[in-house]
Design a protein around this motif. Structure first.
Motif, mmCIF file in Angstrom:
data_model
loop_
_atom_site.group_PDB
_atom_site.id
_atom_site.type_symbol
_atom_site.label_atom_id
_atom_site.label_comp_id
_atom_site.label_asym_id
_atom_site.label_seq_id
_atom_site.Cartn_x
_atom_site.Cartn_y
_atom_site.Cartn_z
ATOM 1 N N MET A 108 -3.463 8.939 -6.648
ATOM 2 C CA MET A 108 -3.874 8.187 -6.007
ATOM 3 C C MET A 108 -4.861 7.891 -4.981
ATOM 4 S SD MET A 108 -1.916 5.175 -6.253
ATOM 5 C CE MET A 108 -1.558 5.427 -7.835
ATOM 6 N N ARG A 109 -6.100 7.606 -4.830
ATOM 7 C CA ARG A 109 -6.550 7.889 -3.585
ATOM 8 C C ARG A 109 -7.231 6.819 -2.810
ATOM 9 N NH1 ARG A 109 -12.498 8.508 -6.367
ATOM 10 N NH2 ARG A 109 -13.152 7.332 -3.986
ATOM 11 N N ALA A 110 -6.443 6.529 -1.393
ATOM 12 C CA ALA A 110 -6.084 6.272 -0.615
ATOM 13 C C ALA A 110 -7.542 4.735 -0.177
ATOM 14 C CB ALA A 110 -6.287 6.628 0.714
ATOM 15 N N ASP A 111 -8.222 5.600 -0.350
ATOM 16 C CA ASP A 111 -9.763 4.199 -0.595
ATOM 17 C C ASP A 111 -9.026 3.490 -1.901
ATOM 18 O OD1 ASP A 111 -10.317 7.028 -1.877
ATOM 19 O OD2 ASP A 111 -11.994 5.901 -1.575
ATOM 20 N N PHE B 187 0.827 -1.230 -0.088
ATOM 21 C CA PHE B 187 0.027 -0.011 -0.037
ATOM 22 C C PHE B 187 0.373 1.062 -0.010
ATOM 23 C CE2 PHE B 187 -2.194 3.141 2.765
ATOM 24 C CZ PHE B 187 -3.028 3.646 1.330
ATOM 25 N N ASP B 188 2.049 0.915 0.609
ATOM 26 C CA ASP B 188 2.605 2.634 1.274
ATOM 27 C C ASP B 188 3.460 2.751 -0.652
ATOM 28 O OD1 ASP B 188 1.749 3.542 3.372
ATOM 29 O OD2 ASP B 188 3.330 1.956 4.088
ATOM 30 N N MET C 188 0.385 4.055 -2.781
ATOM 31 C CA MET C 188 0.822 5.756 -2.309
ATOM 32 C C MET C 188 1.670 6.617 -2.256
ATOM 33 S SD MET C 188 -2.137 5.543 -1.521
ATOM 34 C CE MET C 188 -2.753 7.517 -1.199
ATOM 35 N N GLY C 189 3.220 6.289 -2.794
ATOM 36 C CA GLY C 189 3.981 6.629 -3.018
ATOM 37 C C GLY C 189 4.150 7.418 -4.216
ATOM 38 N N ALA D 59 -7.049 2.981 -3.894
ATOM 39 C CA ALA D 59 -5.496 2.321 -3.649
ATOM 40 C C ALA D 59 -5.788 0.686 -2.326
ATOM 41 C CB ALA D 59 -4.233 3.043 -3.163
ATOM 42 N N ARG D 60 -5.914 1.231 -1.441
ATOM 43 C CA ARG D 60 -6.377 -0.066 -0.127
ATOM 44 C C ARG D 60 -7.487 -1.387 -0.981
ATOM 45 N NH1 ARG D 60 -3.824 -2.814 2.380
ATOM 46 N NH2 ARG D 60 -2.450 -1.485 2.978
#
Length: 142
Positions: free
Chosen positions: A29-32, A14-15, A18-19, A34-35
């Motif tokens: 990127m959207r965290a939700d 994930f990191d 996101m990076g 991507a997760r």
């Protein structure tokens, strides 16, 4: 090219995802999302790295059907401008297709714009069969 590595991303990455610096994927990127993407076993992401920098990517989704084997839909393929014409799009796309085959997919497909000569050249170079058809979309899907 000696410094290029290709990796399949998984839930623990994930990191890393996101990076990814802006400009490789179509949008930020959207965290939700991507997760959810990384956690879903039917979604796949392959990244190419030059050291720590992500320089190419391919993503795909396994499609399940009630009447036939699963297939892979290739969502998107991208390469950073400074890394074009080095075979990286081929590497990440082939890694994605190989992964799908390992997971039982029989067939891979995608759509691209008729004027996207770079993408069409890539897929032709990979011996993809160019199919004819019409694509439709709803709610700004394209």
């Amino acid at each position: 090219m000696d410094t290029i590595t290709v990796r399949v991303m998984g839930p623990d990455d994930f990191d890393v995802l996101m990076g990814v610096a802006p400009g490789l994927f179509d949008q930020a990127m959207r965290a939700d999302q991507a997760r959810a993407f990384l956690d879903d076993p039917l979604h796949h992401c392959v990244l190419a790295f030059d050291g720590d920098q992500v320089v190419a990517m391919a993503t795909g989704t396994v499609l399940l059907h009630p009447d036939k084997p699963p297939s892979l839909f290739i969502n998107e393929v991208g390469t950073r401008d400074g890394y074009l014409r080095r075979g990286l799009a081929t590497k990440v796309t082939q890694a994605l297709i190989d992964l799908a085959r390992e997971h039982g997919c029989e067939g891979a497909w995608l759509g691209t714009e008729t004027d996207n000569t770079a993408a069409r050249g890539l897929y032709r170079s990979m011996d993809a069969e160019e199919l004819e058809g019409v694509f439709y979309g709803w709610d700004g899907a394209l």
